[in-house]
Design an enzyme around this catalytic site. Structure first.
Site, PDB file in Angstrom:
ATOM      1  N   GLY A 238       1.036  -1.123   0.004  1.00 51.29           N
ATOM      2  CA  GLY A 238      -0.034   0.025  -0.050  1.00 51.29           C
ATOM      3  C   GLY A 238       0.848   1.374   0.018  1.00 51.29           C
ATOM      4  O   GLY A 238       2.092   1.219   0.124  1.00 51.29           O
ATOM      5  N   ALA A 240       1.416   5.427   1.248  1.00 47.65           N
ATOM      6  CA  ALA A 240       1.737   6.119   2.382  1.00 47.65           C
ATOM      7  C   ALA A 240      -0.018   6.459   3.019  1.00 47.65           C
ATOM      8  O   ALA A 240      -0.638   6.944   2.132  1.00 47.65           O
ATOM      9  CB  ALA A 240       2.307   7.337   2.349  1.00 47.65           C
ATOM     10  N   LYS A 244      -2.438   0.064   5.168  1.00 42.49           N
ATOM     11  CA  LYS A 244      -1.687  -1.190   5.170  1.00 42.49           C
ATOM     12  C   LYS A 244      -1.349  -1.720   6.432  1.00 42.49           C
ATOM     13  O   LYS A 244      -1.527  -2.931   6.681  1.00 42.49           O
ATOM     14  CB  LYS A 244      -0.679  -0.985   4.146  1.00 42.49           C
ATOM     15  CG  LYS A 244       0.778  -0.175   4.674  1.00 42.49           C
ATOM     16  CD  LYS A 244       1.429   0.002   3.299  1.00 42.49           C
ATOM     17  CE  LYS A 244       2.695   0.849   3.819  1.00 42.49           C
ATOM     18  NZ  LYS A 244       2.363   2.285   4.032  1.00 42.49           N
ATOM     19  N   HIS A 280       1.953   3.923  16.845  1.00 42.63           N
ATOM     20  CA  HIS A 280       1.825   2.244  16.433  1.00 42.63           C
ATOM     21  C   HIS A 280       2.016   1.250  17.595  1.00 42.63           C
ATOM     22  O   HIS A 280       1.430   0.446  17.674  1.00 42.63           O
ATOM     23  CB  HIS A 280       3.304   1.977  15.526  1.00 42.63           C
ATOM     24  CG  HIS A 280       2.872   2.288  13.920  1.00 42.63           C
ATOM     25  ND1 HIS A 280       2.786   1.146  13.192  1.00 42.63           N
ATOM     26  CD2 HIS A 280       3.196   3.380  13.274  1.00 42.63           C
ATOM     27  CE1 HIS A 280       2.617   1.565  11.931  1.00 42.63           C
ATOM     28  NE2 HIS A 280       2.645   2.932  11.846  1.00 42.63           N
ATOM     29  N   GLU A 292      12.981  -4.453  17.671  1.00 44.58           N
ATOM     30  CA  GLU A 292      13.325  -3.620  16.747  1.00 44.58           C
ATOM     31  C   GLU A 292      14.685  -4.100  16.237  1.00 44.58           C
ATOM     32  O   GLU A 292      15.597  -4.056  16.670  1.00 44.58           O
ATOM     33  CB  GLU A 292      13.604  -2.267  17.363  1.00 44.58           C
ATOM     34  CG  GLU A 292      12.097  -1.631  17.843  1.00 44.58           C
ATOM     35  CD  GLU A 292      12.571  -0.438  18.347  1.00 44.58           C
ATOM     36  OE1 GLU A 292      13.497   0.082  18.706  1.00 44.58           O
ATOM     37  OE2 GLU A 292      11.303   0.324  18.843  1.00 44.58           O
TER      38      GLU A 292
END
Length: 409
Positions: A238, A240, A244, A280, A292
């Site tokens: 997808g 920006a 998505k 997020h 991460e």
């Protein structure tokens, strides 16, 4: 047990009265839904809703044999008149068990929101769990103990009826506790206008390992119904702000454990980026673990719970940094070779993985040509990476303006 769903919608019903939204506009005929109400073996009614007698008649059932009427949540709408001949409606206190003259046993399950859930065991020993709108079992989420509903080692429920789309973590808790297993028939109820009816509703339910049925459907508790398995590897593409990442997270929301692999990392001094990362994190379920890293191959090779990788575009940025691929001279020398080797390692790991994986990536190349050679190089390499990963995935989605289009299934 035989179960008839007299209604499958929220207390407001679907379409909502006076609502002009697109979902309500198409929720007509067989797609219309009244407030959720369950008739069990013609003897036990869970949630008394307006028009229950008519709904039963349409489904081919009479309410004349109902011996117990139980409510799961406060009724905020207009008063519901008790049809003649039905016993008075009531609620069972949390943790208490009720024996019905029909041979059913009902146990009240405490919720983390206003309302009461009910565990019903039929005369034949089959078991179902019904949760109220917006509710999830309180204190569940780890292997069951005597303080939870059901004793340790008790087999999973044969059927669960819950607000799967509104509270997907409720289903995750049930799976984590062992209350819902691979053969548990999960039916989504309390359906609202947040999800368009039709194929989109079916797709979202299937992603959660559940199904939706029309009002008036009669099912047999304990009868196995296959639900499409979540593909092992899914790529969500997808642009920006297309939605998505939300789509990818939604596909794993019903899993009790998920490893969220963030490839963006932190950027010192960049407050705007830190705010993005924070948003997020806030919307992820608390049971998810965040890693991460851009070292994806080892995670794909090892076993464990599902992986959500967000995103491959940032992974490629890191890989190009390491290869010095932004410099034309380095790219022409060893940069291109080093990057291709790293991409090949990742693609091979995706091919070989036995974990459930949902990966997110940016769709690029929709007509805009970057002004710099390095920009064009990144666009080209991301397009190649997306193609290679998509080739190894069973399922590929393209998200445009929040709408998911299936490219491969």
């Amino acid at each position: 047990m035989e179960l008839t769903l007299l209604g499958t919608g929220t207390p407001e019903g679907l379409p909502r009265p006076g609502c002009p939204c697109a979902a309500c506009a198409v929720s007509v005929g067989p797609r219309a839904r009244t407030a959720t109400s369950l008739l069990i073996d013609g003897a036990l009614l869970l949630d008394l809703t307006p028009g229950a007698v008519l709904a039963g008649a349409r489904a081919g059932h009479s309410l004349a044999g109902v011996r117990q009427v139980l409510l799961t949540h406060p009724h905020d709408g207009p008063p519901v008149e008790l049809p003649p001949g039905l016993p008075a409606a009531g609620r069972v206190p949390d943790g208490r068990e009720l024996a019905v003259i029909s041979g059913h046993r009902v146990r009240a399950v405490p919720m983390d929101a206003p309302g009461t859930g009910y565990e019903v065991t039929g005369p034949d020993g089959s078991r179902l769990l019904y949760l109220p709108p917006g509710g999830a079992p309180a204190g569940w989420g780890s292997p069951r103990t005597e303080s939870g509903v059901g004793a340790v080692g008790q087999r999973p429920y044969d059927m669960v009826l819950a607000d799967v789309l509104g509270r997907p973590e409720a289903l995750a808790r049930l799976r984590a506790s062992g209350a819902a297993g691979p053969t548990t028939d999960v039916i989504a109820v309390h359906l609202d206008h947040d999800v368009p009816p039709g194929r989109e509703l079916e797709r979202r339910c299937a992603a959660a390992g559940a199904r939706a049925v029309p009002d008036g459907t009669t099912v047999t508790v304990g009868e196995y119904h296959a639900v499409p398995d979540l593909p092992r590897r899914t790529l969500v593409l997808g642009g920006a702000r297309s939605g998505k990442s939300v789509e990818a997270e939604r596909r794993l929301a019903g899993f009790p454990e998920v490893v969220y692999v963030a490839t963006g990392g932190l950027r010192d001094g960049d407050a705007e980026w830190a705010a993005r990362v924070g948003l997020h994190r806030e919307r992820r379920p608390a049971s998810w673990r965040t890693v991460e890293t851009c070292e994806l191959a080892p995670l794909l090779v090892e076993g464990g719970p599902p992986l959500l990788i967000d995103c491959l575009a940032l992974w490629l940025t890191d890989a190009m940094d390491r290869a010095g691929a932004w410099d034309d001279a380095v790219w022409a020398g060893q940069g291109q070779k080093e990057l291709r080797e790293r991409v090949a390692e990742l693609v091979a790991a995706v091919r070989a993985t036995r974990r459930t994986v949902v990966a997110v990536s940016n769709e690029v190349g929709s007509g805009i040509v970057p002004a710099t050679a390095s920009g064009r190089r990144f666009r080209d390499e991301l397009g190649r990476l997306n193609s290679l990963v998509a080739g190894e995935c069973e399922h590929v989605l393209l998200v445009v303006a929040g709408q998911s289009v299936v490219l491969k299934e």
